[in-house]
Design an enzyme around this catalytic site. Structure first.
Site, mmCIF file in Angstrom:
data_model
loop_
_atom_site.group_PDB
_atom_site.id
_atom_site.type_symbol
_atom_site.label_atom_id
_atom_site.label_comp_id
_atom_site.label_asym_id
_atom_site.label_seq_id
_atom_site.Cartn_x
_atom_site.Cartn_y
_atom_site.Cartn_z
ATOM 1 N N CYS A 1 94.908 5.342 64.347
ATOM 2 C CA CYS A 1 95.275 5.448 62.927
ATOM 3 C C CYS A 1 94.117 6.023 62.099
ATOM 4 C CB CYS A 1 95.676 4.063 62.414
ATOM 5 S SG CYS A 1 95.958 3.985 60.647
ATOM 6 N N CYS B 1 93.324 4.120 58.823
ATOM 7 C CA CYS B 1 92.666 2.842 59.140
ATOM 8 C C CYS B 1 91.161 3.045 59.278
ATOM 9 C CB CYS B 1 93.215 2.258 60.436
ATOM 10 S SG CYS B 1 94.974 1.880 60.379
#
Length: 148
Positions: free
Chosen positions: A71, A74
């Site tokens: 991700c 993230c």
């Protein structure tokens, strides 16, 4: 010829230097933390349940970061979250990789990463989805100042 050839004396100097000067990273070059001691990574279901049960009867705020290695957003949020965890020492920060503990992620009915869930006394009180640092800090202030 001879440009890449070193004398025995030069080889000794390099070997001696390497053996007497262990390499250590300089803080001005490596200012980041490799592993944040402020954020606990939850790696299995037993660890998750014990952490949750330990905080059910306290007024301590639990902040759960749902993340994944793949991700990109993230990874963008990670340094700021580490800063906040260092600042809010009275808050318990945990990180859960959704690829490792998908069942926990599904308990919260989440579908987007990154997702930050706020819990108090064993129940969800709020969440932030996406890289919204201002909103995250505002909610941290709100829930660390309120008691219920």
């Amino acid at each position: 010829m001879g440009a890449n050839v070193s004398t025995p004396d030069q080889r000794f100097q390099v070997t001696h230097f390497r053996s007497t000067k262990p390499w250590t990273p300089r803080p001005e070059i490596y200012p980041f933390k490799v592993n944040s001691p402020c954020i606990v990574e939850i790696k299995n279901m037993n660890q998750w349940k014990s952490r949750l049960n330990a905080l059910k009867d306290t007024n301590k705020l639990l902040v759960i970061e749902f993340t994944a290695k793949w991700c990109g957003p993230c990874k963008t949020l990670e340094p700021k979250l580490e800063e906040l965890a260092a600042k809010y020492t009275d808050v318990e920060f945990v990180k859960i990789d959704v690829d490792v503990l998908m069942s926990v992620w599904m308990e919260f009915n989440l579908s987007t990463l990154p997702a930050i869930v706020f819990m108090k006394r064993g129940r969800e009180v709020d969440m932030v989805v996406g890289v919204k640092v201002d909103e995250l800090e505002r909610k941290l202030n709100k829930y660390t100042q309120s008691f219920f």
